[in-house]
Write a protein that holds these residues in place. Sequence first.
Motif, mmCIF file in Angstrom:
data_model
loop_
_atom_site.group_PDB
_atom_site.id
_atom_site.type_symbol
_atom_site.label_atom_id
_atom_site.label_comp_id
_atom_site.label_asym_id
_atom_site.label_seq_id
_atom_site.Cartn_x
_atom_site.Cartn_y
_atom_site.Cartn_z
ATOM 1 N N THR A 114 38.142 -11.980 -37.656
ATOM 2 C CA THR A 114 39.155 -11.038 -37.289
ATOM 3 C C THR A 114 40.723 -10.477 -38.387
ATOM 4 O O THR A 114 40.391 -9.730 -38.944
ATOM 5 N N ASP A 115 41.263 -11.548 -37.507
ATOM 6 C CA ASP A 115 42.808 -10.473 -37.735
ATOM 7 C C ASP A 115 42.745 -11.233 -39.581
ATOM 8 O O ASP A 115 43.550 -10.104 -39.855
ATOM 9 N N TYR A 116 42.333 -12.069 -40.369
ATOM 10 C CA TYR A 116 41.892 -11.731 -42.051
ATOM 11 C C TYR A 116 41.278 -10.697 -42.675
ATOM 12 O O TYR A 116 42.642 -9.694 -43.246
ATOM 13 N N LEU A 117 40.448 -10.949 -41.980
ATOM 14 C CA LEU A 117 39.882 -9.051 -42.252
ATOM 15 C C LEU A 117 40.377 -7.929 -42.018
ATOM 16 O O LEU A 117 40.980 -6.992 -42.472
ATOM 17 N N ALA A 118 41.080 -7.927 -40.876
ATOM 18 C CA ALA A 118 42.365 -5.850 -40.640
ATOM 19 C C ALA A 118 42.881 -6.521 -41.722
ATOM 20 O O ALA A 118 43.791 -5.678 -41.857
ATOM 21 N N ALA A 119 43.581 -6.740 -41.708
ATOM 22 C CA ALA A 119 44.043 -7.370 -42.341
ATOM 23 C C ALA A 119 44.416 -7.230 -44.579
ATOM 24 O O ALA A 119 45.248 -6.538 -45.094
ATOM 25 N N GLY A 120 43.038 -7.478 -44.868
ATOM 26 C CA GLY A 120 42.694 -7.769 -46.077
ATOM 27 C C GLY A 120 43.084 -6.129 -46.817
ATOM 28 O O GLY A 120 43.093 -5.455 -46.224
ATOM 29 N N LYS A 121 43.217 -6.274 -48.458
ATOM 30 C CA LYS A 121 43.693 -5.227 -48.933
ATOM 31 C C LYS A 121 42.904 -4.265 -49.691
ATOM 32 O O LYS A 121 41.506 -3.962 -48.737
ATOM 33 N N THR A 122 43.147 -3.001 -49.682
ATOM 34 C CA THR A 122 41.739 -2.105 -49.598
ATOM 35 C C THR A 122 42.093 -2.116 -51.369
ATOM 36 O O THR A 122 40.730 -1.538 -51.967
ATOM 37 N N GLU A 123 43.207 -2.218 -51.714
ATOM 38 C CA GLU A 123 43.584 -1.900 -53.448
ATOM 39 C C GLU A 123 42.701 -3.426 -53.659
ATOM 40 O O GLU A 123 42.464 -4.198 -53.225
ATOM 41 N N SER A 124 41.789 -3.351 -55.088
ATOM 42 C CA SER A 124 40.734 -3.969 -55.788
ATOM 43 C C SER A 124 41.850 -5.190 -56.778
ATOM 44 O O SER A 124 40.853 -6.620 -56.874
ATOM 45 N N GLY A 125 42.652 -5.013 -56.854
ATOM 46 C CA GLY A 125 43.084 -5.971 -58.209
ATOM 47 C C GLY A 125 44.546 -6.812 -57.752
ATOM 48 O O GLY A 125 45.226 -6.421 -56.228
ATOM 49 N N ILE A 126 45.003 -8.016 -58.477
ATOM 50 C CA ILE A 126 45.474 -8.119 -58.215
ATOM 51 C C ILE A 126 47.479 -8.088 -58.487
ATOM 52 O O ILE A 126 48.081 -8.673 -57.914
ATOM 53 N N SER A 127 47.515 -6.730 -59.068
ATOM 54 C CA SER A 127 48.329 -6.001 -59.266
ATOM 55 C C SER A 127 49.009 -5.457 -57.454
ATOM 56 O O SER A 127 50.145 -4.993 -57.010
ATOM 57 N N ALA A 128 48.528 -5.380 -56.494
ATOM 58 C CA ALA A 128 48.446 -5.321 -55.080
ATOM 59 C C ALA A 128 49.676 -5.901 -55.128
ATOM 60 O O ALA A 128 49.937 -5.695 -53.829
ATOM 61 N N THR A 129 49.379 -7.208 -54.811
ATOM 62 C CA THR A 129 50.157 -8.667 -54.920
ATOM 63 C C THR A 129 51.969 -8.941 -55.112
ATOM 64 O O THR A 129 51.896 -7.864 -56.678
ATOM 65 N N PRO A 130 52.726 -8.733 -54.332
ATOM 66 C CA PRO A 130 54.014 -9.333 -55.332
ATOM 67 C C PRO A 130 53.798 -9.886 -56.829
ATOM 68 O O PRO A 130 53.373 -11.222 -56.655
ATOM 69 N N ASN A 131 54.617 -9.950 -57.807
ATOM 70 C CA ASN A 131 54.556 -10.304 -58.961
ATOM 71 C C ASN A 131 52.748 -10.524 -59.658
ATOM 72 O O ASN A 131 53.083 -11.000 -60.121
ATOM 73 N N GLY A 132 52.249 -9.254 -59.167
ATOM 74 C CA GLY A 132 50.776 -9.313 -59.708
ATOM 75 C C GLY A 132 51.021 -9.459 -61.053
ATOM 76 O O GLY A 132 50.208 -9.847 -61.721
ATOM 77 N N ASN A 133 51.764 -7.976 -61.528
ATOM 78 C CA ASN A 133 51.534 -8.224 -62.868
ATOM 79 C C ASN A 133 51.726 -9.389 -63.775
ATOM 80 O O ASN A 133 50.874 -9.954 -64.766
ATOM 81 N N GLU A 134 52.588 -9.622 -63.533
ATOM 82 C CA GLU A 134 53.401 -11.524 -64.725
ATOM 83 C C GLU A 134 52.470 -11.851 -64.204
ATOM 84 O O GLU A 134 52.046 -13.801 -65.296
ATOM 85 N N TYR A 135 51.957 -12.262 -62.350
ATOM 86 C CA TYR A 135 50.818 -13.080 -62.749
ATOM 87 C C TYR A 135 49.898 -13.169 -63.546
ATOM 88 O O TYR A 135 48.778 -13.710 -64.127
#
Length: 597
Positions: A259-280
């Motif tokens: 429910t809540d988590y699925l609704a918040a799920g990202k539409t982007e596929s890559g880790i770069s869509a998360t904070p600091n994703g490129n560095e990570y």
Amino acid sequence: MKKILALSCLILSFIACKEDTKSNQTNKDVDIVNNEAFDKVLKLYHEDGLKLYPLNATSAGDNRYNDKLPNTLSNQFESDEKAYYSNYKSQVSAFNNDSLSESQRLSKAILIWECDTNLERFEFNEDLMPINQFWAQHLIIGQLASGSSSQPFKTVEDYNNWLSRLDGYLQWMNSAEEKMKEGVKAGYVLPKSLIKKVLPQLEASTTTNLDEHLFYAPVKNLPDTFSDDDKSKITEAYKDMVLNKVVPAYKKLHAYMSTDYLAAGKTESGISATPNGNEYYQHLIKRYTTTNMTADEIHQLGLSEVKRILSEMEKVKEQVGFEGDIIAFFDYVRTNKELMPYKTAEEVIAHFNRIHETMQPQLDKLFNVKPRTPFEVRRTEAFREASASAEYNPGSLDGTRPGIFYVPVPNAENYNNFSDESLFLHEAIPGHHYQISLQQENKELPDFRKTLYYSAYGEGWALYTESLGKELGLYTNPYQYFGMLSAEMHRAIRLVVDTGIHTKGWTREQAIKYSLKNEAETEASITAEIERYMAIPGQALSYKIGQLKIKELRAKAEKELGDAFNIAEFHNQILESGNMPLALLEDKINAWIANKK
């Protein structure tokens, strides 16, 4: 199979030390005996590591901590981890290289690499996305709960240990939900497509039918040696555990994620869509490839390898007389019923055992040191079979538990065997089973190195062994050779799509389309693979990077040693010291070549 590294000043200093062996001076390492104080630190590092990570102890066949499962998502555990790696890095750094033997210097460089890499990961919020469909605690515990993995169920104490361990797991499940809620607020959320794959994994453990419940399985196999009273107590305890603890916990987590988590799920596929994703992602490249390569360098290497392998595939297409283009040939191979001769999963397993029998006579020529650890082929457990890949699970350190090659067969009649020979070489023999078992059995290695796993070395070796098929009497059928090329292509594609997804904005669908254009796997299989790369960024890069390095080292040895080159000896040199960073492996082989000359 399930770790890491990169280049550090200490590794480079070790390389410099090894370069001294090329001089005419006597190598003083010969006169240095093992520093006992240093060995003691290594032993304590290993022992404290087993206490910190008790699942690793169980996996290795060490049963002292089978009732323990710390909450790896707690603040206390993070504090303990940081202290562990910081303290041991300081301790081993205090030893001067001149006081250590050559082997100890290597152990020092590896241990410091371990500490540095693990301390570096604390800069990123890995704990805010604790669950995915491919590598996560709920999948590990599910395997253990089945009673057919490394968690033993032979004594009454074993059965009680598991109940205690599950209490720790239930705490972890509760923390996982809290961490995911925190992640939603901070922008660390799985893509929706991955969340959807986790849901059936959780739902499977919400059944109240004990006969069908995975966590009740050990009760069905109670040893005959148990007394009636013990059997009764264990049965009631497991019934209570499943119905009153496990099922409610899984229902609660499933309810949140669906429910809540699925609704918040990202539409982007890559880790770069998360904070600091490129560095990570750059950290993950270093962790999994043990190099300082950039994402762009790896992407370009992948494009080059895909082009090269496609040209080899064209030759096979012509050999079998197929007149369409390569994409049509992929479809032909995927759907060729002659390559799907099975009715049952048992027939598939028997097929792999026949591959082993075929190559047995040739193994002596390529390997004069073989593992003592037993080996088995098994079907993947039903609860994870639908989304699982074929994989190898190591045997125990004492050799009493065999190494196991797990094969998922969700539908035997649709099982295509065109890539099975290369698959067996990679996952089983002489791939992971030889590499891991020989490492575990090596009495010269300190304990912490016997279970050490760096993906670039381990997966690089396994992919390299796929190229040994003809030398082992395999690939006599052009479709099996095409299967080998397809497997190599699969790893080359990973370099393109993994970096594409995580640094270039590629979508899940774009990556699937690229794969379908360049390899003969089914769309369902490719989809599962792409979602795997989405779940564990960077890991898929390690295979090709490691393979190319080992092939480069073999070519160099063959060229420089000429008639003195012995393939079995070369393989011993690669395997004898166990898993290590690629920089150290390269230096080791260079020194061997120099000494042979």
